[in-house]
Design a protein around this motif. Sequence first.
Motif, PDB file in Angstrom:
ATOM      1  N   THR A  35       0.801  -1.266  -0.224  1.00  0.00           N
ATOM      2  CA  THR A  35       0.122   0.091  -0.108  1.00  0.00           C
ATOM      3  C   THR A  35       0.899   1.130   0.057  1.00  0.00           C
ATOM      4  O   THR A  35       0.442   2.378  -0.255  1.00  0.00           O
ATOM      5  CB  THR A  35      -0.819   0.179   1.224  1.00  0.00           C
ATOM      6  OG1 THR A  35      -0.263  -0.066   2.227  1.00  0.00           O
ATOM      7  CG2 THR A  35      -1.863  -1.111   1.063  1.00  0.00           C
ATOM      8  N   GLN A  36       2.283   1.056   0.369  1.00  0.00           N
ATOM      9  CA  GLN A  36       2.903   2.296   0.407  1.00  0.00           C
ATOM     10  C   GLN A  36       4.025   2.179  -0.746  1.00  0.00           C
ATOM     11  O   GLN A  36       4.279   1.303  -1.267  1.00  0.00           O
ATOM     12  CB  GLN A  36       3.788   2.342   1.692  1.00  0.00           C
ATOM     13  CG  GLN A  36       2.846   2.671   3.037  1.00  0.00           C
ATOM     14  CD  GLN A  36       3.593   2.329   4.262  1.00  0.00           C
ATOM     15  OE1 GLN A  36       4.099   1.510   4.671  1.00  0.00           O
ATOM     16  NE2 GLN A  36       4.204   3.521   4.762  1.00  0.00           N
ATOM     17  N   ASN A  37       4.517   3.613  -1.158  1.00  0.00           N
ATOM     18  CA  ASN A  37       5.410   3.502  -2.241  1.00  0.00           C
ATOM     19  C   ASN A  37       6.811   3.355  -1.633  1.00  0.00           C
ATOM     20  O   ASN A  37       7.329   4.334  -0.947  1.00  0.00           O
ATOM     21  CB  ASN A  37       5.336   4.802  -3.086  1.00  0.00           C
ATOM     22  CG  ASN A  37       6.100   4.855  -4.083  1.00  0.00           C
ATOM     23  OD1 ASN A  37       7.401   4.540  -4.033  1.00  0.00           O
ATOM     24  ND2 ASN A  37       5.524   5.399  -5.256  1.00  0.00           N
ATOM     25  N   LEU A  38       7.417   2.200  -1.846  1.00  0.00           N
ATOM     26  CA  LEU A  38       8.608   1.936  -1.051  1.00  0.00           C
ATOM     27  C   LEU A  38       9.776   2.999  -1.721  1.00  0.00           C
ATOM     28  O   LEU A  38      10.694   3.495  -0.990  1.00  0.00           O
ATOM     29  CB  LEU A  38       9.163   0.746  -1.415  1.00  0.00           C
ATOM     30  CG  LEU A  38      10.457   0.058  -0.898  1.00  0.00           C
ATOM     31  CD1 LEU A  38      10.814   0.342   0.606  1.00  0.00           C
ATOM     32  CD2 LEU A  38      10.784  -1.430  -1.093  1.00  0.00           C
ATOM     33  N   LEU A  39       9.781   3.274  -2.955  1.00  0.00           N
ATOM     34  CA  LEU A  39      10.698   4.141  -3.476  1.00  0.00           C
ATOM     35  C   LEU A  39      10.698   5.624  -2.984  1.00  0.00           C
ATOM     36  O   LEU A  39      11.863   6.045  -2.607  1.00  0.00           O
ATOM     37  CB  LEU A  39      10.708   4.312  -5.039  1.00  0.00           C
ATOM     38  CG  LEU A  39      11.622   5.186  -5.814  1.00  0.00           C
ATOM     39  CD1 LEU A  39      13.063   4.706  -5.628  1.00  0.00           C
ATOM     40  CD2 LEU A  39      11.285   5.168  -7.204  1.00  0.00           C
ATOM     41  N   GLU A  40       9.495   6.049  -2.676  1.00  0.00           N
ATOM     42  CA  GLU A  40       9.247   7.458  -2.081  1.00  0.00           C
ATOM     43  C   GLU A  40       9.867   7.255  -0.668  1.00  0.00           C
ATOM     44  O   GLU A  40      10.321   8.310  -0.292  1.00  0.00           O
ATOM     45  CB  GLU A  40       7.744   7.805  -2.426  1.00  0.00           C
ATOM     46  CG  GLU A  40       7.433   8.397  -3.588  1.00  0.00           C
ATOM     47  CD  GLU A  40       5.948   8.704  -3.569  1.00  0.00           C
ATOM     48  OE1 GLU A  40       5.530   8.946  -2.469  1.00  0.00           O
ATOM     49  OE2 GLU A  40       5.601   9.047  -4.711  1.00  0.00           O
ATOM     50  N   SER A  41       9.282   6.205   0.033  1.00  0.00           N
ATOM     51  CA  SER A  41       9.937   6.130   1.320  1.00  0.00           C
ATOM     52  C   SER A  41      11.199   6.307   1.495  1.00  0.00           C
ATOM     53  O   SER A  41      11.902   6.848   2.449  1.00  0.00           O
ATOM     54  CB  SER A  41       9.174   4.905   2.121  1.00  0.00           C
ATOM     55  OG  SER A  41       7.757   4.746   1.848  1.00  0.00           O
ATOM     56  N   VAL A  42      11.988   5.530   0.573  1.00  0.00           N
ATOM     57  CA  VAL A  42      13.445   5.432   0.638  1.00  0.00           C
ATOM     58  C   VAL A  42      14.177   6.772   0.454  1.00  0.00           C
ATOM     59  O   VAL A  42      15.164   7.132   1.193  1.00  0.00           O
ATOM     60  CB  VAL A  42      14.052   4.128  -0.170  1.00  0.00           C
ATOM     61  CG1 VAL A  42      15.325   4.312  -0.372  1.00  0.00           C
ATOM     62  CG2 VAL A  42      13.467   2.851   0.320  1.00  0.00           C
ATOM     63  N   ARG A  43      13.645   7.387  -0.512  1.00  0.00           N
ATOM     64  CA  ARG A  43      14.117   8.621  -0.951  1.00  0.00           C
ATOM     65  C   ARG A  43      13.850   9.704   0.141  1.00  0.00           C
ATOM     66  O   ARG A  43      14.670  10.607   0.348  1.00  0.00           O
ATOM     67  CB  ARG A  43      13.577   8.984  -2.446  1.00  0.00           C
ATOM     68  CG  ARG A  43      14.101   8.260  -3.334  1.00  0.00           C
ATOM     69  CD  ARG A  43      14.102   8.979  -4.723  1.00  0.00           C
ATOM     70  NE  ARG A  43      14.663   8.278  -5.657  1.00  0.00           N
ATOM     71  CZ  ARG A  43      14.304   8.135  -6.926  1.00  0.00           C
ATOM     72  NH1 ARG A  43      13.111   8.794  -7.423  1.00  0.00           N
ATOM     73  NH2 ARG A  43      14.991   7.279  -7.732  1.00  0.00           N
ATOM     74  N   ARG A  44      12.706   9.757   0.815  1.00  0.00           N
ATOM     75  CA  ARG A  44      12.363  10.654   1.650  1.00  0.00           C
ATOM     76  C   ARG A  44      13.265  10.379   2.951  1.00  0.00           C
ATOM     77  O   ARG A  44      13.673  11.308   3.598  1.00  0.00           O
ATOM     78  CB  ARG A  44      10.954  10.459   2.089  1.00  0.00           C
ATOM     79  CG  ARG A  44      10.263  11.748   2.995  1.00  0.00           C
ATOM     80  CD  ARG A  44       8.981  11.247   3.307  1.00  0.00           C
ATOM     81  NE  ARG A  44       8.548  10.057   4.239  1.00  0.00           N
ATOM     82  CZ  ARG A  44       7.833   9.113   3.458  1.00  0.00           C
ATOM     83  NH1 ARG A  44       7.435   9.200   2.398  1.00  0.00           N
ATOM     84  NH2 ARG A  44       7.575   7.910   4.325  1.00  0.00           N
TER      85      ARG A  44
END
Length: 267
Positions: A138-147
Amino acid sequence: MGADINCGQCYYCQRGLYNLCIGKKILGRDVPGGYAEYIWLDKQILENGIVCPVTNEHLSSSVATLAEPLASVLNIHERLHTGSEHVVVIIGGGPIGCLHAKVAQMRGAFTILADIDVKRLEIAQKLIQHGVFVHSGTQNLLESVRRLTDGLGADIAIVACSSKSAQRQAVELVKKRGIVVFFGGLPKGDSITQIDANLVHYGEVTITGAFSYAPWHVCSAIELLSSERLNVQGFVQEYSLTDAPKLFERLGGGVGEADVLKPVLIP
Ligand SMILES: [Zn+2]
């Protein structure tokens, strides 16, 4: 004991790369004794096998079964020199992924663990406690890692599952000069995967595999499991031998059986 019996003679054994031995035998597969209470150790096993002393009498047999997977995990983190300067992403929250998170944290790294199965992720979170957990369903892993990395990406991404899409995504998750580890193999006959070659080229990304362990990794694993440096409480669940058929049936169900992490059969 480690499960591997190296030949001691081949190109790789002569260079100390025992995990890559081309004459390797496996206890319980090539040599009988997998489910036996006692096994016969012949000369080759004693000379080239992995026999480690257990100094802590309180180390239970069930917890000691983690020595084999833990040894494989220790092997790659030793090779990568994982440390406090690293952000490590782990894709896959099964027992191997959880061991990666534990070992990376023990070495000082910050971890981000992702899984598509929410139940498995919840169990992983309970076991590991520290770091960030991402439900990649349900979460965007790429966005989470970049953040979490000022937009740069992780230093190391470990694919601790048998998934082509996870392998492809891991290449996107690391920063330039980052390292991607394919820790899990793909099914035989279906092991061709696709990755963005330009990310590898322009970002000087390294993709490497990790397989098995050297004898000293098993002994290190036993030592760690005996000490309080690595808390693996809750990793192992015990089942009676009579439960085995049902258990194998359940495990055949794949990610739907997220509550079974590392089952151990007690005769
Ligand atoms: Zn060999």
